[in-house]
Motif scaffolding. Structure first.
Motif, mmCIF file in Angstrom:
data_model
loop_
_atom_site.group_PDB
_atom_site.id
_atom_site.type_symbol
_atom_site.label_atom_id
_atom_site.label_comp_id
_atom_site.label_asym_id
_atom_site.label_seq_id
_atom_site.Cartn_x
_atom_site.Cartn_y
_atom_site.Cartn_z
ATOM 1 N N ILE A 1 0.502 -1.206 0.307
ATOM 2 C CA ILE A 1 -0.342 0.150 0.000
ATOM 3 C C ILE A 1 0.445 0.942 -0.334
ATOM 4 O O ILE A 1 1.733 1.560 0.735
ATOM 5 C CB ILE A 1 -1.105 -0.227 1.373
ATOM 6 C CG1 ILE A 1 -1.448 -1.341 1.334
ATOM 7 C CG2 ILE A 1 -1.727 1.361 1.215
ATOM 8 C CD1 ILE A 1 -2.805 -2.033 2.311
ATOM 9 N N ILE A 2 0.586 1.607 -0.806
ATOM 10 C CA ILE A 2 1.727 3.637 -1.049
ATOM 11 C C ILE A 2 0.883 4.254 -1.368
ATOM 12 O O ILE A 2 -0.265 4.223 -1.249
ATOM 13 C CB ILE A 2 2.458 3.087 -2.371
ATOM 14 C CG1 ILE A 2 1.678 3.004 -3.499
ATOM 15 C CG2 ILE A 2 3.433 1.846 -1.752
ATOM 16 C CD1 ILE A 2 3.220 3.443 -4.403
ATOM 17 N N GLY A 3 1.282 5.568 -1.210
ATOM 18 C CA GLY A 3 0.619 6.530 -1.642
ATOM 19 C C GLY A 3 1.336 8.215 -0.168
ATOM 20 O O GLY A 3 1.960 7.348 0.641
ATOM 21 N N PRO A 4 1.025 9.184 -1.126
ATOM 22 C CA PRO A 4 2.010 10.556 -0.535
ATOM 23 C C PRO A 4 1.356 10.321 1.355
ATOM 24 O O PRO A 4 0.609 9.164 2.000
ATOM 25 C CB PRO A 4 1.415 11.938 -0.798
ATOM 26 C CG PRO A 4 0.336 11.370 -1.797
ATOM 27 C CD PRO A 4 0.238 9.475 -1.779
ATOM 28 N N ASN A 5 2.074 11.206 2.468
ATOM 29 C CA ASN A 5 2.227 11.179 3.737
ATOM 30 C C ASN A 5 0.428 11.966 3.920
ATOM 31 O O ASN A 5 0.195 12.446 2.916
ATOM 32 C CB ASN A 5 3.169 11.870 4.743
ATOM 33 C CG ASN A 5 4.494 11.623 4.276
ATOM 34 O OD1 ASN A 5 4.448 10.591 4.917
ATOM 35 N ND2 ASN A 5 5.241 12.595 3.945
ATOM 36 N N GLY A 6 -0.378 11.079 4.565
ATOM 37 C CA GLY A 6 -1.722 11.416 5.294
ATOM 38 C C GLY A 6 -2.180 10.958 4.798
ATOM 39 O O GLY A 6 -4.148 11.362 3.962
ATOM 40 N N ALA A 7 -1.932 9.677 3.629
ATOM 41 C CA ALA A 7 -3.079 9.692 2.215
ATOM 42 C C ALA A 7 -4.389 8.433 3.239
ATOM 43 O O ALA A 7 -4.648 7.700 2.265
ATOM 44 C CB ALA A 7 -2.163 9.220 1.446
ATOM 45 N N GLY A 8 -3.950 8.186 4.154
ATOM 46 C CA GLY A 8 -4.885 6.972 5.453
ATOM 47 C C GLY A 8 -4.100 4.933 5.073
ATOM 48 O O GLY A 8 -4.372 4.831 4.970
ATOM 49 N N LYS A 9 -2.617 5.177 5.017
ATOM 50 C CA LYS A 9 -2.190 3.932 4.382
ATOM 51 C C LYS A 9 -1.749 3.389 6.239
ATOM 52 O O LYS A 9 -2.675 2.233 6.375
ATOM 53 C CB LYS A 9 -0.512 3.871 3.722
ATOM 54 C CG LYS A 9 -0.727 5.045 3.195
ATOM 55 C CD LYS A 9 0.530 4.657 2.705
ATOM 56 C CE LYS A 9 2.020 5.660 3.214
ATOM 57 N NZ LYS A 9 1.012 6.671 3.561
#
Length: 273
Positions: free
Chosen positions: A38-46
């Motif tokens: 699971i990836i995504g920018p900081n604060g994305a909900g990971k």
């Protein structure tokens, strides 16, 4: 269950804290034996998603199913007994306890003897049980190459070694599904290479399925079977690492990180030539 069968199903999960939406209608499936990132920018909900799976948070809407059964009414301890283990982005070790004792904590839910039988420790089954548990823990210690610090207080170790101890404790649960929250964060290149080797072995040698949050795109490309991308709590892409990193929505979400992503993709393609 056979490899390739669905082990974890996240169905339209939403999570709200007051008026703040941490997750919105997120769905995905993790198959047995996969390394799923699971990836995504900081604060994305990971991390919020991992917390919904592990039981720290209960989704506001939707369902999380493990081996076809809902987890929503299951406590954190219940989920450990069912075969779900995890590590944390911020290390959650007992700093004053030895490495060995920290890992033994992960075996607690497997113990069959209670306090009463423990009183008969030297003449009953509790002593034999503890010896068996210690043997299993020693196998994990050998695998993660931390024999030299087994008796040291966990709080005195380097960051990279503490990361291994936390992985060891999660492995001690004997999970079918292990959740890793940024296992490479704060590590140097050599430590990352060691951790990558251990993560691969979780599946190949121990039969575990891995769900991993990771910011190092090279690691994601090298280790993952499939990837999903979260942005502002929503799933914006999913597929193989190459498919995800080539997705225009993903590039826009990462903005300044786009060059790093493209470099990781190009490097992976070159290695495959």
């Amino acid at each position: 269950m056979e490899p390739g069968e669905s082990l974890l199903d996240v169905r339209d999960v939403s999570l709200r804290f007051g008026g703040v939406r941490a997750l919105t209608n997120v769905s995905f499936t993790v198959n047995k034996g996969e390394v799923f990132s699971i990836i995504g920018p900081n604060g994305a909900g990971k991390t919020s998603m991992l917390n919904c799976i592990s039981g720290r948070y209960r989704p506001t809407e939707g369902d999380v199913q493990f081996k076809g059964a809902s987890l929503l009414k299951r406590s954190i301890n219940d989920r450990a007994r069912l075969g779900i283990g995890r590590t944390f982005q911020n290390l959650a070790l007992f700093g004053h306890m030895s490495v060995l004792d920290n890992i033994l904590v992960g075996r607690h839910h497997l113990l069959k003897n209670n306090v009463l039988t423990g009183m008969l420790y030297w003449v009953g089954g509790a002593r034999r049980e503890e010896l068996a548990e210690r043997r299993r823990v020693e196998e994990i210690i050998d695998f993660l190459e931390i024999q030299h610090v087994r008796g040291e207080p966990a709080g005195t170790l380097s960051y990279g070694l503490r990361k291994r101890v936390e992985l060891a404790r999660a492995m001690a649960i004997e999970p079918e599904l292990i959740l890793l929250d940024e296992p490479m964060a704060g590590m140097n290149l050599e430590e990352k290479e060691d951790m990558a080797r251990y993560i691969i072995a979780l599946s190949e040698e121990f039969g575990m399925t891995t769900v991993m949050i990771e910011h190092d795109m090279g690691v994601v490309m090298d280790l993952s079977d499939r990837v999903i991308v979260l942005d502002f709590g929503q799933k914006i892409a999913g597929g193989t690492p190459a498919e995800v990193l080539a997705d225009e929505h993903v590039k826009k979400a990462y903005l300044g990180e786009e060059d790093e992503m493209l470099d990781a993709l190009a490097s992976s393609e070159m290695e495959g030539v």
